[in-house]
Design a protein around this motif. Structure first.
Motif, mmCIF file in Angstrom:
data_model
loop_
_atom_site.group_PDB
_atom_site.id
_atom_site.type_symbol
_atom_site.label_atom_id
_atom_site.label_comp_id
_atom_site.label_asym_id
_atom_site.label_seq_id
_atom_site.Cartn_x
_atom_site.Cartn_y
_atom_site.Cartn_z
ATOM 1 N N THR A 1 -26.831 -14.488 -14.350
ATOM 2 C CA THR A 1 -26.877 -15.933 -14.779
ATOM 3 C C THR A 1 -26.166 -16.327 -15.898
ATOM 4 O OG1 THR A 1 -28.997 -15.810 -13.761
ATOM 5 C CG2 THR A 1 -28.766 -17.500 -15.162
ATOM 6 N N ALA A 2 -26.064 -15.112 -16.715
ATOM 7 C CA ALA A 2 -25.455 -15.446 -18.209
ATOM 8 C C ALA A 2 -23.762 -15.550 -17.954
ATOM 9 C CB ALA A 2 -25.752 -14.327 -18.987
ATOM 10 N N PHE A 3 -23.486 -15.114 -16.854
ATOM 11 C CA PHE A 3 -22.048 -15.425 -16.412
ATOM 12 C C PHE A 3 -21.673 -16.572 -16.491
ATOM 13 C CE2 PHE A 3 -21.947 -10.897 -14.726
ATOM 14 C CZ PHE A 3 -21.085 -10.593 -15.793
ATOM 15 N N ALA A 4 -22.400 -17.490 -16.214
ATOM 16 C CA ALA A 4 -22.049 -19.165 -15.953
ATOM 17 C C ALA A 4 -21.521 -19.686 -17.444
ATOM 18 C CB ALA A 4 -23.379 -19.893 -15.836
ATOM 19 N N PRO A 5 -22.051 -19.345 -18.423
ATOM 20 C CA PRO A 5 -20.989 -19.810 -19.745
ATOM 21 C C PRO A 5 -19.922 -19.154 -19.944
ATOM 22 C CG PRO A 5 -23.636 -18.980 -20.406
ATOM 23 C CD PRO A 5 -23.115 -18.762 -18.952
ATOM 24 N N ALA A 6 -19.672 -17.931 -19.484
ATOM 25 C CA ALA A 6 -18.421 -17.143 -19.263
ATOM 26 C C ALA A 6 -17.497 -17.903 -18.589
ATOM 27 C CB ALA A 6 -18.565 -15.691 -18.957
ATOM 28 N N VAL A 7 -17.868 -18.175 -17.203
ATOM 29 C CA VAL A 7 -16.974 -19.109 -16.341
ATOM 30 C C VAL A 7 -16.634 -20.476 -17.014
ATOM 31 C CG1 VAL A 7 -17.147 -20.152 -14.324
ATOM 32 C CG2 VAL A 7 -18.096 -17.995 -14.316
ATOM 33 N N TYR B 1 -7.161 -14.588 -26.122
ATOM 34 C CA TYR B 1 -7.926 -15.289 -25.150
ATOM 35 C C TYR B 1 -8.351 -14.435 -24.151
ATOM 36 C CZ TYR B 1 -8.395 -18.457 -20.920
ATOM 37 O OH TYR B 1 -8.749 -18.889 -19.627
ATOM 38 N N ALA B 2 -7.628 -13.481 -23.774
ATOM 39 C CA ALA B 2 -8.389 -12.376 -22.667
ATOM 40 C C ALA B 2 -9.544 -11.472 -23.503
ATOM 41 C CB ALA B 2 -7.050 -11.542 -22.130
ATOM 42 N N ASP B 3 -9.023 -10.989 -24.505
ATOM 43 C CA ASP B 3 -10.066 -10.186 -25.455
ATOM 44 C C ASP B 3 -11.222 -11.075 -25.518
ATOM 45 O OD1 ASP B 3 -7.977 -8.306 -25.677
ATOM 46 O OD2 ASP B 3 -7.483 -9.025 -27.700
ATOM 47 N N ALA B 4 -11.334 -12.440 -25.999
ATOM 48 C CA ALA B 4 -12.689 -13.105 -26.140
ATOM 49 C C ALA B 4 -13.249 -13.306 -25.061
ATOM 50 C CB ALA B 4 -12.134 -14.559 -26.719
ATOM 51 N N ALA C 1 -23.188 -13.934 -26.668
ATOM 52 C CA ALA C 1 -22.139 -14.605 -26.923
ATOM 53 C C ALA C 1 -22.119 -15.872 -27.265
ATOM 54 C CB ALA C 1 -21.198 -14.623 -25.605
ATOM 55 N N ASP C 2 -21.275 -16.367 -28.184
ATOM 56 C CA ASP C 2 -21.190 -17.874 -28.736
ATOM 57 C C ASP C 2 -19.939 -18.360 -27.918
ATOM 58 O OD1 ASP C 2 -20.969 -20.307 -29.924
ATOM 59 O OD2 ASP C 2 -19.952 -19.522 -31.942
ATOM 60 N N VAL C 3 -20.327 -18.795 -26.616
ATOM 61 C CA VAL C 3 -19.411 -19.536 -25.748
ATOM 62 C C VAL C 3 -18.884 -20.646 -26.052
ATOM 63 C CG1 VAL C 3 -19.181 -19.983 -23.153
ATOM 64 C CG2 VAL C 3 -20.589 -18.130 -23.750
ATOM 65 N N GLN D 1 -13.768 -23.224 -27.921
ATOM 66 C CA GLN D 1 -13.398 -24.087 -28.626
ATOM 67 C C GLN D 1 -12.187 -23.425 -29.685
ATOM 68 O OE1 GLN D 1 -15.988 -26.317 -31.424
ATOM 69 N NE2 GLN D 1 -14.286 -27.456 -32.303
ATOM 70 N N GLU D 2 -12.478 -22.523 -30.121
ATOM 71 C CA GLU D 2 -11.601 -21.665 -30.938
ATOM 72 C C GLU D 2 -10.326 -21.170 -30.035
ATOM 73 O OE1 GLU D 2 -11.620 -17.102 -33.057
ATOM 74 O OE2 GLU D 2 -13.255 -18.599 -33.019
#
Length: 170
Positions: free
Chosen positions: A7-13, A131-134, A145-147, A152-153
């Motif tokens: 469920t936490a993958f949603a912010p990553a997506v 970007y990839a590392d983040a 994670a502060d998605v 934004q950054e």
């Protein structure tokens, strides 16, 4: 019942979508639907110091290399909803694709010798790597994670980097 981790993958997506959309708006003319300029034979040669008496790489040649190198990022960014669905189903595959895009762009940057284009190209390449590392970090620990902050950054970093290329290459 879905696990808390999945469920936490949603912010990553969401981060993938935000970064792709924001960065796509800041890239060069290659995204406007115009065909990317074809690199000249001189631009296709590997990056080496110009031989004595040889001409330096022109801005146009360097920019043509970058336009070719950024094309996979443009294509990935334009996937829209498909990219989001794929990222949700296969976050590691998405990261691998982003790393591949960053590597392709980096290979183009490695061929740039023009002293006006090289600094902005190097910055853009570093932004794609960041970007990839983040996204890797978000996927590794999505609950902490502060998605929004990362999105934004990273979007700002990529946008500024590719805007700088656009300024030099226009």
């Amino acid at each position: 019942m879905p696990s808390l981790r999945s469920t936490a993958f949603a912010p990553a997506v969401l981060a993938v979508l935000l970064l792709s959309g924001c960065a796509a708006g800041a890239t060069t003319a290659a995204e406007t639907g115009e065909p990317a300029p074809k690199p000249t034979e001189a631009a296709e040669a590997p990056a080496t110091a110009p031989a004595e008496g040889a001409t330096e790489q022109s801005v146009e040649e360097a920019c043509a290399l970058l336009a070719t190198g950024v094309q996979p990022f443009v294509e990935m960014s334009s996937d829209g909803q498909d990219a989001t669905a794929k990222a949700a189903q296969d976050p590691q595959g998405t990261i691998a694709k982003i790393r591949g895009v960053a590597d392709t762009f980096s290979a183009s940057v490695d061929q740039v010798t023009n002293p006006e284009v090289l600094p902005v190209a190097t910055t853009a390449s570093a932004a794609l790597d960041s970007y990839a590392d983040a996204l890797d970090a978000i996927i590794a620990d999505p609950l902490n994670a502060d998605v929004a902050g990362v999105a934004q950054e990273q979007a700002q970093s990529i946008g500024q980097a590719f805007s700088a290329i656009g300024d030099v290459c226009s």
